[in-house]
Structures are given as structure tokens and as C-alpha cells.
Design a protein around this motif. Structure first.
Motif, mmCIF file in Angstrom:
data_model
loop_
_atom_site.group_PDB
_atom_site.id
_atom_site.type_symbol
_atom_site.label_atom_id
_atom_site.label_comp_id
_atom_site.label_asym_id
_atom_site.label_seq_id
_atom_site.Cartn_x
_atom_site.Cartn_y
_atom_site.Cartn_z
ATOM 1 N N ASP A 1 0.157 6.182 0.709
ATOM 2 C CA ASP A 1 -0.450 7.164 1.085
ATOM 3 C C ASP A 1 -0.103 8.113 0.642
ATOM 4 O OD1 ASP A 1 -1.969 5.593 2.939
ATOM 5 O OD2 ASP A 1 -1.598 5.884 4.611
ATOM 6 N N ASP B 1 -4.803 12.231 -0.799
ATOM 7 C CA ASP B 1 -6.204 11.222 -0.207
ATOM 8 C C ASP B 1 -6.254 10.452 -0.135
ATOM 9 O OD1 ASP B 1 -6.341 13.443 -2.365
ATOM 10 O OD2 ASP B 1 -8.027 13.632 -2.713
ATOM 11 N N LEU B 2 -5.588 9.909 -1.446
ATOM 12 C CA LEU B 2 -5.448 8.372 -2.240
ATOM 13 C C LEU B 2 -4.597 7.400 -1.343
ATOM 14 C CD1 LEU B 2 -4.001 9.523 -5.387
ATOM 15 C CD2 LEU B 2 -6.241 9.848 -4.839
ATOM 16 N N LYS B 3 -5.408 6.620 -0.915
ATOM 17 C CA LYS B 3 -4.921 5.136 -0.631
ATOM 18 C C LYS B 3 -5.042 3.654 -1.454
ATOM 19 C CE LYS B 3 -5.551 6.542 3.596
ATOM 20 N NZ LYS B 3 -4.799 6.713 4.846
ATOM 21 N N GLY C 1 -10.891 10.242 -7.949
ATOM 22 C CA GLY C 1 -9.453 9.999 -6.795
ATOM 23 C C GLY C 1 -10.510 8.527 -6.558
ATOM 24 N N LYS C 2 -10.780 7.881 -7.140
ATOM 25 C CA LYS C 2 -10.997 6.448 -6.964
ATOM 26 C C LYS C 2 -11.124 5.469 -8.441
ATOM 27 C CE LYS C 2 -14.969 3.236 -5.087
ATOM 28 N NZ LYS C 2 -16.371 3.084 -4.629
ATOM 29 N N THR D 1 -5.354 0.295 -7.187
ATOM 30 C CA THR D 1 -6.983 0.555 -6.867
ATOM 31 C C THR D 1 -5.810 1.386 -5.844
ATOM 32 O OG1 THR D 1 -6.590 -0.259 -4.784
ATOM 33 C CG2 THR D 1 -7.591 -1.328 -6.381
ATOM 34 N N ALA D 2 -7.137 2.962 -5.577
ATOM 35 C CA ALA D 2 -7.120 4.076 -4.879
ATOM 36 C C ALA D 2 -8.509 4.012 -4.348
ATOM 37 C CB ALA D 2 -6.841 5.199 -5.967
ATOM 38 N N ASN D 3 -8.575 4.754 -3.090
ATOM 39 C CA ASN D 3 -10.245 5.030 -2.636
ATOM 40 C C ASN D 3 -10.684 3.810 -2.582
ATOM 41 O OD1 ASN D 3 -8.254 7.170 -1.792
ATOM 42 N ND2 ASN D 3 -9.389 7.958 -2.694
ATOM 43 N N TRP E 1 0.349 -1.212 0.189
ATOM 44 C CA TRP E 1 -0.075 -0.340 -0.365
ATOM 45 C C TRP E 1 0.653 1.572 0.156
ATOM 46 C CZ3 TRP E 1 1.810 -2.374 4.024
ATOM 47 C CH2 TRP E 1 1.993 -1.090 5.321
#
Length: 412
Positions: free
Chosen positions: A328, A331-333, A355-356, A373-375, A326
Motif C-alpha cells: 500500500d 492511494d495505490l493498492k 493510478g490504475k 497491478t495497481a488499483n 501486496w
């Protein structure tokens, strides 16, 4: 073949390295009933700590996060020796020797020595003001440099560089990323995911330059004040961080006759080619298909720790896990599963504008090989299940965001 037993031995089990892999291994050994003496040797003065915050939170007071309290090691009879460097291994005598001259015998030896930042061989690269990021001390140096204000240049557009850039920008620091490849994350991400992240960073004010070669760090009064590029351009700066990848700390393994190639070669149980010697974590090259891969991630190190602990105590090997990691950034996970470059078709769910996004990577039979993947935690979890089960998906349905993922499965 070694004889596995959880009972005590006249010689200890020695772990060289006190990072995520080593610290979790000693805990797992005790949980699995290993009753022998355990010695864990770390070259830093700190008890084992979380490394992800080093690049994600280096400006925060919450940076230092220990994996376990010091009392844990005492209560579990783990002889934790910090600030000690193992300089050599004697496989025949089953001993390791530290740089201080201490010789320690072992029944089993586990190498968890990790990796070190790749250095550059250009003028000015050996300046004390050229920073790297691997340890808690490195993070402290970076924080102090940035607190002085000014412009930060990051050489290398990998995940570490991008994470540092994101955290620095949130603190108002002017950041330039210099990447020699044609895109950021060229080694580990798909072109689409690289483009998505580049756009997000540029929208936050990060200056990203690709396909550039750094030829010199320009010093003045002992500090780097500029970075020169091959085309003649000079970029002025106040701080420089080199994040050009990592090199496995496998020197003592090579010198001991352990097979290495871009890291220590191990099997699925973490065994090396020499008896009673294992290796785990970033220093290793793990089996992947017909070859080997050095997969640098905490989940990989933890999975290897589970396998080594099970093999030493003689318990069944745990079920293989899907490799993942992962990151960070702003604001992106970000969560990535599988091996992206083994796929031949990339299918997007979502445009990424909000952002998703999820990018599924399929093989020639439309089986899921990897996902970026993002968010999108639900897409990430689904992707891991698909990879584990060998699911075959319908690419056309998969690309329709509103289509239920269960309806995309053709087989598996």
C-alpha cells in the motif's frame, strides 16, 4: 524418511520463531489433528502480530495488531515462550538450547526465524539514531523520530522504503530516498512498474535519487544530522532509516549443518536436509524451476506452513499456490503475482495515469508468468488464474484496455 503421525509424542514439536509463519503453523497443526505437545519460541516479548502495518501504518494507533488473542494459545495447548532466543541446535540429540541455557528436546523442529535488516558498513552506521524496521519496537522508534518533525532520509528504494516514504509524506514529513541501483525496486519489479511508482512518489513530493552511494552518516551530539554521498554531496536530515534489504536469520541452521544458501534450503514440503527439521517463511530458499529463491512475503510463509503441517500429520499436500504479495502506497493498492524477472515481454493494460494499471509478463510462448497491478483487483485475480492454468494470451488484444480478458486467451 520420517514417520508422520498426528498422535502425541514423548517429545514436543518445537517452532523457533513467532511470526506469521510460526503462528499460522501451530494453528494449522491443531486444525489438522496434531495431538502432540507444541512449543513455540519467539525472541520478542509480544505475542505474534501482523507485520505489514509496521511500514504502512507506523504513525497510526492501529499499528499493533495481534494475529490471535493470547487465549488462543492457551486453549490450543500451545506453550508460547516469548522473549527467548534459541542459540544452537543439536540435530543428533534432537534438542535446541536457548541463550539462557535451557535445553528443549524436540520430535520435530520447525525453523521460522525470518530475516533481519541488512546493515551498512560505513562510518556512523552503528549510531543509535540510524533506524531499521523489522519489529514492533523498531516501528515505535521510527514513529517517535518522525513525531519530532524534520527531514527523513531513507537509504534503500525497496518496497519497505517506499511504503515508509508514502506514509511519512501523508503526515507532511519531508522525505528523500537514496537508492544505489539505477531505479527503485530494481531487484523485484519491472522497469515499467518502477518508473510508474517513482512518478507517483515524486508527484507527492518525495525526493527520489537513484544511482547514488551513501558513504557516511554524519553525527552531531550522538544523532545523525546528515548523509554524505560518494560524489561529495551532503544531505541534511533529522532522521535516517536504512531499508537496504534483508538477510536470512540462518546462523543457527548453518552451525547445525543444515544446508543454506542465502537462507535455509527446503523442498516443497518445507523439509531441510536433516531429518525431522523443517523451515518456513523469510528464512527459507524455496524451489523454483531448476534453482531456489528466497521469496519474502506473508502468502509464501502461509503456504509453506500449510505444506509443513500437512506433511507432519500425513495428510495430502495442498495444491501449489501462485506466489504473490501486496503493498500500500498513498492511494495505490499494489498486488504482484508470479516471478516478474522470468518474463521476456511486458504488456500494459492501462497507462497508469489514473493510478490504475496492470502489467502482464509473458514468456517466449506468450504464457503468463507474472503480473504487476495497481488499483486493479480484477486484473490481479485474472493474472493468478492465467498463471495457474498456463494460459497463452494474444499480446495485441491484451494491450487493448477495452478488450475482454477472456477474448485475449488463445490457449488454456
Amino acid at each position: 524418511m520420517m514417520q508422520n503421525s498426528p498422535v502425541a509424542s514423548e517429545r514436543p514439536l518445537v517452532v523457533v520463531g513467532a511470526g506469521h509463519g510460526g503462528a499460522n503453523l501451530v494453528a494449522l497443526l491443531r486444525q489438522n489433528g496434531f495431538a502432540g505437545e507444541i512449543v513455540m519460541i519467539g525472541d520478542e516479548e509480544h505475542t505474534p502480530y501482523h507485520r505489514p502495518p509496521l511500514s504502512k501504518k507506523f504513525m497510526d494507533d492501529s499499528l499493533q495488531q495481534h494475529l490471535r488473542p493470547l487465549e488462543f494459545y492457551r486453549e490450543n495447548a500451545i506453550d508460547l515462550r516469548l522473549g527467548s532466543v534459541v542459540s544452537s541446535i543439536d540435530p543428533a540429540g534432537r534438542t535446541v538450547t536457548t541463550s539462557a541455557g535451557e535445553r528443549i528436546a524436540y520430535a520435530y523442529l520447525v525453523l521460522a526465524t525470518g530475516s533481519r535488516p541488512r546493515s551498512l558498513t560505513i562510518p556512523g552506521a552503528d549510531s543509535e539514531s540510524v533506524l531499521s524496521l523489522r519489529t514492533l519496537g523498531d516501528a515505535g522508534h521510527l514513529r517517535r523520530a518522525i513525531e519530532g518533525g524534520g527531514r527523513l532520509v531513507i537509504v534503500g528504494g525497496g518496497y519497505i522504503g517506499l511504503e515508509v516514504a508514502a506514509h511519512a509524506r501523508t503526515h507532511g514529513v519531508e522525505v528523500t530516498i537514496l537508492e544505489r541501483e539505477a531505479r527503485v525496486l530494481a531487484r523485484v519489479a519491472s522497469p515499467g512498474f518502477s518508473e510508474f511508482l517513482t512518478g507517483r512518489h515524486r508527484a507527492q513530493g518525495t525526493d527520489i535519487r537513484t544511482a547514488v552511494d551513501v558513504v557516511e552518516f554524519v553525527e552531531k551530539s550522538g544523532s545523525v544530522v546528515a548523509v554524505d554521498l560518494a560524489g561529495g554531496e551532503r544531505i541534511e536530515c533529522d532522521s535516517v532509516l536504512v531499508g537496504a534489504g534483508a538477510v536470512a536469520n540462518d546462523v543457527i541452521a548453518r552451525e547445525a549443518g543444515i544446508n543454506c544458501h542465502d537462507g535455509i534450503l527446503v523442498d516443497d514440503h518445507g523439509r531441510t536436509n536433516l531429518p525431522e527439521i523443517y523451515a518456513i517463511g523469510d528464512v527459507t530458499c524455496r524451489p523454483l524451476g531448476d534453482g531456489f529463491l528466497r521469496f519474502e512475503s506473508i502468502p509464501s510463509a502461509l503456504e509453506q506452513a500449510k505444506n509443513v503441517a500437512a506433511h507432519i500429520v500425513g495428510s495430502p499436500a495442498p495444491r501449489p499456490e501462485v506466489p504473490w504479495f501486496w503493498s500500500d502506497q498513498f492511494d495505490l493498492k499494489l498486488k504482484i503475482a508470479g516471478h516478474v524477472h522470468r518474463g521476456i515481454r511486458a504488456v500494459w493494460r492501462g497507462s497508469g495515469a489514473d493510478g490504475k494499471v496492470g502489467i502482464f509478463h509473458l514468456d517466449a510462448t506468450d504464457r503468463v508468468i507474472a503480473a504487476e497491478t495497481a488499483n486493479a483487483p480484477a486484473l490481479f485475480m485474472a493474472a493468478k488464474k492465467f498463471i495457474t492454468s498456463g494460459a497463452v494470451l494474444d499480446p495485441q488484444r491484451l494491450a487493448i484496455t477495452g478488450c475482454d480478458l477472456r477474448d485475449c486467451v488463445v490457449q488454456g
